[in-house]
Motif scaffolding. Structure first.
Motif, mmCIF file in Angstrom:
data_model
loop_
_atom_site.group_PDB
_atom_site.id
_atom_site.type_symbol
_atom_site.label_atom_id
_atom_site.label_comp_id
_atom_site.label_asym_id
_atom_site.label_seq_id
_atom_site.Cartn_x
_atom_site.Cartn_y
_atom_site.Cartn_z
ATOM 1 N N ILE A 49 -17.028 -5.938 -6.193
ATOM 2 C CA ILE A 49 -17.987 -6.533 -7.125
ATOM 3 C C ILE A 49 -17.481 -7.841 -7.716
ATOM 4 O O ILE A 49 -18.272 -8.694 -8.099
ATOM 5 N N ALA A 50 -16.173 -8.025 -7.767
ATOM 6 C CA ALA A 50 -15.627 -9.281 -8.290
ATOM 7 C C ALA A 50 -15.920 -10.445 -7.341
ATOM 8 O O ALA A 50 -16.070 -11.586 -7.779
ATOM 9 N N ALA A 51 -16.039 -10.152 -6.048
ATOM 10 C CA ALA A 51 -16.274 -11.200 -5.060
ATOM 11 C C ALA A 51 -17.764 -11.395 -4.753
ATOM 12 O O ALA A 51 -18.236 -12.526 -4.633
ATOM 13 N N ARG A 52 -18.482 -10.285 -4.588
ATOM 14 C CA ARG A 52 -19.911 -10.368 -4.286
ATOM 15 C C ARG A 52 -20.574 -9.036 -4.630
ATOM 16 O O ARG A 52 -19.913 -8.025 -4.779
ATOM 17 N N SER A 53 -21.874 -9.045 -4.667
ATOM 18 C CA SER A 53 -22.594 -7.853 -5.115
ATOM 19 C C SER A 53 -22.990 -6.913 -3.979
ATOM 20 O O SER A 53 -23.763 -5.986 -4.184
ATOM 21 N N ALA A 54 -22.468 -7.107 -2.786
ATOM 22 C CA ALA A 54 -22.789 -6.243 -1.647
ATOM 23 C C ALA A 54 -22.001 -4.943 -1.715
ATOM 24 O O ALA A 54 -20.913 -4.886 -2.278
ATOM 25 N N PHE A 55 -22.578 -3.887 -1.133
ATOM 26 C CA PHE A 55 -21.903 -2.597 -1.054
ATOM 27 C C PHE A 55 -22.143 -1.990 0.323
ATOM 28 O O PHE A 55 -23.064 -2.368 1.041
ATOM 29 N N THR A 56 -21.294 -1.028 0.677
ATOM 30 C CA THR A 56 -21.418 -0.313 1.941
ATOM 31 C C THR A 56 -21.116 1.164 1.713
ATOM 32 O O THR A 56 -20.113 1.502 1.093
ATOM 33 N N PHE A 57 -22.002 2.012 2.195
ATOM 34 C CA PHE A 57 -21.760 3.448 2.241
ATOM 35 C C PHE A 57 -21.450 3.803 3.683
ATOM 36 O O PHE A 57 -22.113 3.314 4.603
ATOM 37 N N ARG A 58 -20.477 4.678 3.897
ATOM 38 C CA ARG A 58 -20.148 5.161 5.234
ATOM 39 C C ARG A 58 -20.326 6.679 5.268
ATOM 40 O O ARG A 58 -19.717 7.391 4.481
ATOM 41 N N PHE A 59 -21.166 7.131 6.181
ATOM 42 C CA PHE A 59 -21.468 8.550 6.321
ATOM 43 C C PHE A 59 -21.097 9.034 7.716
ATOM 44 O O PHE A 59 -21.204 8.277 8.686
ATOM 45 N N GLN A 60 -20.709 10.284 7.803
ATOM 46 C CA GLN A 60 -20.511 10.929 9.096
ATOM 47 C C GLN A 60 -21.429 12.138 9.130
ATOM 48 O O GLN A 60 -21.498 12.900 8.168
ATOM 49 N N ASP A 61 -22.149 12.290 10.213
ATOM 50 C CA ASP A 61 -23.092 13.390 10.368
ATOM 51 C C ASP A 61 -23.000 13.868 11.817
ATOM 52 O O ASP A 61 -22.265 13.286 12.609
ATOM 53 N N SER A 62 -23.756 14.886 12.148
ATOM 54 C CA SER A 62 -23.720 15.379 13.524
ATOM 55 C C SER A 62 -25.083 15.905 13.927
ATOM 56 O O SER A 62 -25.959 16.134 13.093
ATOM 57 N N GLY A 63 -25.232 16.094 15.211
ATOM 58 C CA GLY A 63 -26.460 16.631 15.776
ATOM 59 C C GLY A 63 -26.186 17.086 17.185
ATOM 60 O O GLY A 63 -25.098 16.868 17.722
ATOM 61 N N GLU A 64 -27.181 17.699 17.787
ATOM 62 C CA GLU A 64 -27.002 18.199 19.142
ATOM 63 C C GLU A 64 -27.645 17.306 20.190
ATOM 64 O O GLU A 64 -27.285 17.363 21.358
#
Length: 119
Positions: A49-64
């Motif tokens: 946030i000190a550099a820029r207002s961007a954010f990233t969420f990282r998720f792991q999921d699964s399926g068949e």
């Protein structure tokens, strides 16, 4: 049928943060540092946030099936939106990118191991 692992990245930009919200994010920045980023079932948030207002969420999921990646992406976007809304953070430009790891190209070591028949 085998289980496929999906990695979903949800990106966006914090919008109209109050001074109090910005201070709160700055105070918790160490737990959300990009160097600590990981793909998790609950989702991992990173930002600077000190550099820029961007954010990233990282998720792991699964399926068949390959088609399950669309549902996994929807769940990830919903989870990111819920996390932000629960804390009163406005955001914009939410975009997702998903990868089915079963379709990811093998690295040099993995190709060599596959050729030799070792795991």
């Amino acid at each position: 049928m085998s289980t496929r692992t999906f990695r979903i990245t949800v990106r966006g930009v914090f919008d109209q943060l109050s001074g109090e919200q910005r201070a709160e994010l700055l105070a918790r920045a160490a737990e959300h540092d990009v160097l600590q980023a990981a793909f998790t079932a609950q989702g991992h948030l990173s930002y600077d946030i000190a550099a820029r207002s961007a954010f990233t969420f990282r998720f792991q999921d699964s399926g068949e099936a390959e088609e399950d990646i669309a549902e996994a992406t929807e769940r990830a976007e919903a989870a990111a939106g819920t996390w932000l809304a629960e804390r009163g953070y406005q955001y914009k430009n939410l975009k997702s990118q998903a990868q089915d790891l079963s379709q990811a190209p093998l690295g040099k070591r993995q190709r060599r191991a596959a050729a030799q028949g070792t795991p």
